[in-house]
Write a protein that holds these residues in place. Sequence first.
Motif, PDB file in Angstrom:
ATOM      1  N   TYR A  19       2.726  -2.622   2.906  1.00 34.25           N
ATOM      2  CA  TYR A  19       2.154  -3.144   1.661  1.00 34.25           C
ATOM      3  C   TYR A  19       1.261  -2.097   0.996  1.00 34.25           C
ATOM      4  CZ  TYR A  19       3.796  -7.582   3.527  1.00 34.25           C
ATOM      5  OH  TYR A  19       4.577  -8.584   4.027  1.00 34.25           O
ATOM      6  N   ILE A  20       0.549  -1.315   1.810  1.00 34.01           N
ATOM      7  CA  ILE A  20      -0.281  -0.242   1.244  1.00 34.01           C
ATOM      8  C   ILE A  20       0.601   0.752   0.494  1.00 34.01           C
ATOM      9  CG2 ILE A  20      -1.837   1.669   1.786  1.00 34.01           C
ATOM     10  CD1 ILE A  20      -2.825   0.049   4.185  1.00 34.01           C
ATOM     11  N   HIS A  21       1.716   1.137   1.122  1.00 34.68           N
ATOM     12  CA  HIS A  21       2.643   2.070   0.467  1.00 34.68           C
ATOM     13  C   HIS A  21       3.240   1.447  -0.794  1.00 34.68           C
ATOM     14  CE1 HIS A  21       2.179   4.601   3.875  1.00 34.68           C
ATOM     15  NE2 HIS A  21       2.926   3.895   4.690  1.00 34.68           N
ATOM     16  N   LYS A  22       3.622   0.182  -0.676  1.00 39.78           N
ATOM     17  CA  LYS A  22       4.320  -0.487  -1.779  1.00 39.78           C
ATOM     18  C   LYS A  22       3.441  -0.607  -3.021  1.00 39.78           C
ATOM     19  CE  LYS A  22       6.658  -4.831  -2.927  1.00 39.78           C
ATOM     20  NZ  LYS A  22       7.119  -6.134  -2.423  1.00 39.78           N
ATOM     21  N   PHE A  23       2.158  -0.909  -2.823  1.00 39.76           N
ATOM     22  CA  PHE A  23       1.292  -1.207  -3.959  1.00 39.76           C
ATOM     23  C   PHE A  23       0.572   0.011  -4.528  1.00 39.76           C
ATOM     24  CE2 PHE A  23       0.992  -5.517  -1.729  1.00 39.76           C
ATOM     25  CZ  PHE A  23       2.051  -6.020  -2.466  1.00 39.76           C
ATOM     26  N   ARG A  24       0.708   1.164  -3.887  1.00 36.32           N
ATOM     27  CA  ARG A  24       0.059   2.361  -4.414  1.00 36.32           C
ATOM     28  C   ARG A  24       0.572   2.651  -5.829  1.00 36.32           C
ATOM     29  NH1 ARG A  24      -2.739   5.857  -1.676  1.00 36.32           N
ATOM     30  NH2 ARG A  24      -1.849   5.178   0.296  1.00 36.32           N
ATOM     31  N   ASN A  25      -0.370   2.912  -6.734  1.00 36.70           N
ATOM     32  CA  ASN A  25      -0.075   3.203  -8.144  1.00 36.70           C
ATOM     33  C   ASN A  25       0.424   1.994  -8.931  1.00 36.70           C
ATOM     34  OD1 ASN A  25      -0.823   5.969  -8.052  1.00 36.70           O
ATOM     35  ND2 ASN A  25       1.143   6.447  -7.074  1.00 36.70           N
ATOM     36  N   GLN A  26       0.402   0.811  -8.316  1.00 35.00           N
ATOM     37  CA  GLN A  26       0.734  -0.391  -9.075  1.00 35.00           C
ATOM     38  C   GLN A  26      -0.511  -0.901  -9.800  1.00 35.00           C
ATOM     39  OE1 GLN A  26       2.840  -3.448  -6.947  1.00 35.00           O
ATOM     40  NE2 GLN A  26       4.645  -2.166  -6.632  1.00 35.00           N
ATOM     41  N   THR A  27      -0.287  -1.765 -10.783  1.00 36.65           N
ATOM     42  CA  THR A  27      -1.384  -2.314 -11.582  1.00 36.65           C
ATOM     43  C   THR A  27      -1.535  -3.797 -11.308  1.00 36.65           C
ATOM     44  OG1 THR A  27      -1.004  -0.684 -13.343  1.00 36.65           O
ATOM     45  CG2 THR A  27      -2.256  -2.668 -13.923  1.00 36.65           C
ATOM     46  N   PHE A  28      -2.745  -4.188 -10.902  1.00 33.04           N
ATOM     47  CA  PHE A  28      -3.065  -5.594 -10.682  1.00 33.04           C
ATOM     48  C   PHE A  28      -4.076  -6.029 -11.745  1.00 33.04           C
ATOM     49  CE2 PHE A  28      -2.516  -5.620  -5.725  1.00 33.04           C
ATOM     50  CZ  PHE A  28      -1.204  -5.186  -5.881  1.00 33.04           C
ATOM     51  N   VAL A  29      -3.817  -7.145 -12.394  1.00 39.74           N
ATOM     52  CA  VAL A  29      -4.812  -7.775 -13.262  1.00 39.74           C
ATOM     53  C   VAL A  29      -5.381  -8.965 -12.492  1.00 39.74           C
ATOM     54  CG1 VAL A  29      -5.239  -8.970 -15.433  1.00 39.74           C
ATOM     55  CG2 VAL A  29      -3.659  -7.023 -15.369  1.00 39.74           C
ATOM     56  N   VAL A  30      -6.685  -8.956 -12.270  1.00 34.87           N
ATOM     57  CA  VAL A  30      -7.335  -9.978 -11.447  1.00 34.87           C
ATOM     58  C   VAL A  30      -8.278 -10.792 -12.326  1.00 34.87           C
ATOM     59  CG1 VAL A  30      -8.767 -10.434  -9.413  1.00 34.87           C
ATOM     60  CG2 VAL A  30      -7.187  -8.476  -9.422  1.00 34.87           C
ATOM     61  N   MET A  55      -7.010   2.077  -1.988  1.00 39.77           N
ATOM     62  CA  MET A  55      -5.659   2.261  -1.455  1.00 39.77           C
ATOM     63  C   MET A  55      -4.650   2.546  -2.564  1.00 39.77           C
ATOM     64  SD  MET A  55      -5.506  -0.404   1.755  1.00 39.77           S
ATOM     65  CE  MET A  55      -6.317  -1.809   1.018  1.00 39.77           C
ATOM     66  N   GLY A  56      -5.158   2.901  -3.754  1.00 39.78           N
ATOM     67  CA  GLY A  56      -4.281   3.397  -4.804  1.00 39.78           C
ATOM     68  C   GLY A  56      -3.854   2.379  -5.829  1.00 39.78           C
ATOM     69  N   VAL A  57      -4.391   1.161  -5.772  1.00 40.93           N
ATOM     70  CA  VAL A  57      -4.037   0.141  -6.761  1.00 40.93           C
ATOM     71  C   VAL A  57      -4.927   0.301  -7.996  1.00 40.93           C
ATOM     72  CG1 VAL A  57      -3.934  -2.344  -7.230  1.00 40.93           C
ATOM     73  CG2 VAL A  57      -3.274  -1.464  -4.979  1.00 40.93           C
ATOM     74  N   VAL A 286      -2.500 -10.422  -0.710  1.00 41.85           N
ATOM     75  CA  VAL A 286      -1.791  -9.189  -1.046  1.00 41.85           C
ATOM     76  C   VAL A 286      -1.200  -8.504   0.184  1.00 41.85           C
ATOM     77  CG1 VAL A 286      -2.088  -6.865  -1.998  1.00 41.85           C
ATOM     78  CG2 VAL A 286      -3.143  -8.814  -3.140  1.00 41.85           C
ATOM     79  N   TYR A 287      -1.905  -8.547   1.317  1.00 42.97           N
ATOM     80  CA  TYR A 287      -1.501  -7.731   2.460  1.00 42.97           C
ATOM     81  C   TYR A 287      -0.973  -8.513   3.656  1.00 42.97           C
ATOM     82  CZ  TYR A 287      -3.697  -3.976  -0.139  1.00 42.97           C
ATOM     83  OH  TYR A 287      -4.016  -3.068  -1.119  1.00 42.97           O
ATOM     84  N   VAL A 288      -0.873  -9.834   3.552  1.00 43.49           N
ATOM     85  CA  VAL A 288      -0.283 -10.649   4.621  1.00 43.49           C
ATOM     86  C   VAL A 288       0.993 -11.269   4.078  1.00 43.49           C
ATOM     87  CG1 VAL A 288      -0.610 -12.637   6.148  1.00 43.49           C
ATOM     88  CG2 VAL A 288      -2.531 -11.099   5.664  1.00 43.49           C
ATOM     89  N   HIS A 289       2.062 -11.260   4.870  1.00 42.66           N
ATOM     90  CA  HIS A 289       3.388 -11.542   4.314  1.00 42.66           C
ATOM     91  C   HIS A 289       3.522 -12.951   3.739  1.00 42.66           C
ATOM     92  CE1 HIS A 289       4.594 -13.603   8.089  1.00 42.66           C
ATOM     93  NE2 HIS A 289       5.515 -14.157   7.332  1.00 42.66           N
ATOM     94  N   GLY A 380      10.924  -4.618   6.845  1.00 43.60           N
ATOM     95  CA  GLY A 380       9.469  -4.562   6.767  1.00 43.60           C
ATOM     96  C   GLY A 380       8.925  -4.768   5.375  1.00 43.60           C
ATOM     97  N   GLN A 381       9.812  -4.980   4.384  1.00 40.73           N
ATOM     98  CA  GLN A 381       9.358  -5.170   3.001  1.00 40.73           C
ATOM     99  C   GLN A 381       9.439  -6.624   2.548  1.00 40.73           C
ATOM    100  OE1 GLN A 381      11.213  -2.405   0.279  1.00 40.73           O
ATOM    101  NE2 GLN A 381      10.960  -0.669   1.665  1.00 40.73           N
TER     102      GLN A 381
END
Length: 451
Positions: A19-30, A55-57, A286-289, A380-381
């Motif tokens: 999940y850390i790899h997947k979300f790097r450079n992604q944009t989250f609006v919270v 972690m790059g988000v 975000v980080y638990v499946h 794993g994704q």
Amino acid sequence: MSTVFNFTFVPWFRSVAPYIHKFRNQTFVVGIAGEAIAAGKLHHLAQDLAMIQSMGVKVVLVHGFRPQVNEQLRAKGHAPKYSHGVRITDEVALDCAQEAAGQLRYEIEAAFSQGLPNTPMADSTVRVISGNFITARPVGIVDGVDFQHSGLVRKVDTAGITRTLDMGAMVLLSPFGFSPTGEAFNLTMEEVATSVATALQADKLIFVTEIPGIRVHPRDPESADNPIDTELPLAAAEKLLADLPAANQPTDTAFYLQHCVKACKNGVERSHIIPFAVDGAILLEVYVHDGIGTMVVDEKLESLREATVDDVGGILQLIEPFEKDGTLVKRSRTEIERDVGNYTVIEHDGVIFACAALYPYPESKTAEMAALTVSPQVQGQGDGERVLKRVEQRARAAGLDSIFVLTTRTTHWFLKRGFVLVDPDWLPEARKRKYNWDRKSQVLVKKLGHA
């Protein structure tokens, strides 16, 4: 440090890594409800968002201020006024909103500035930048009600927000907008967050709210048989929204759901509703499946669908290595062509990355899930979970009470996802006659709740 800690920490950390790899450079609006800040949750939320950013988000934070404005109004002897679930902002309410927004921005910036040793914020550098990124227009008069200084988003300065995010800063937005003539309008956090997420084509829109999410049976109270529905396909969310009464309060089921649906329909991959009452809710979501709240997802983006005859070759190619090593029972091309309507697949750019088949036994109100396969390239994704969810939905739609699997190697995976071991004698008679006693497959069953 104890050995027990090592054996739990290391597998956990490895499970989070994809999940850390997947979300790097992604944009989250919270979008954080003002009630969360009033409940004293700001510092922990700031710590969690700082970790996510580290972690790059890229994070855009939109705060609400409903209770803070109401408190200011009460202090001035002025009663809050609402219509259609939206505040009527007169001159007094506008002053209160400006005061509340200023105070909250100060508190939020202070929360992201703390850096005491031995805290999650130690050695963190979070630059929080606010600005006039929102152009607004008046709500006007609706059904004879003049909303005065209440507004709607007219335009989002996506270029300005993107430049700020690319500088490594977190963007902080208050629910305010300004007209080209400089007039201020009071907006809602939910509309600002949804509009910004849509304009940026954000990867996630996350609402941190008073409610825990959407339950499997939305009209029934909380119970063991009525858990939170952790993944709601867009089509199902739209259907639910159409059946629900109009939302006037934040605790109404449709209140946040309507914004999640709107965002997904306009290109935001995933929208989430999570509770601020649970410490670490953002991290858990975000980080638990399985997450902790409800995620509305547009499945078209995942290419998660029922199979067609054109997919037979791709299914064969996917499952062949697993048939060779004995993980799956061998199936001929003729069998797959005959049963292709039973299959669910995940396809990307013409390649099948995951599949599973559902074989109903209506007389026993159950069905077998067979040939659940995920390509080693994407393991794993979460593709296995997505296929499982869709198969469960298909079984529910058919009025079945359970699904079962036979496996020799993946028992643990199914146990973690709510299946329980049963004796082979549990199987429906028609399936029991085909059971291979030499293979000694374990039988696992999962009961299904019905929406």
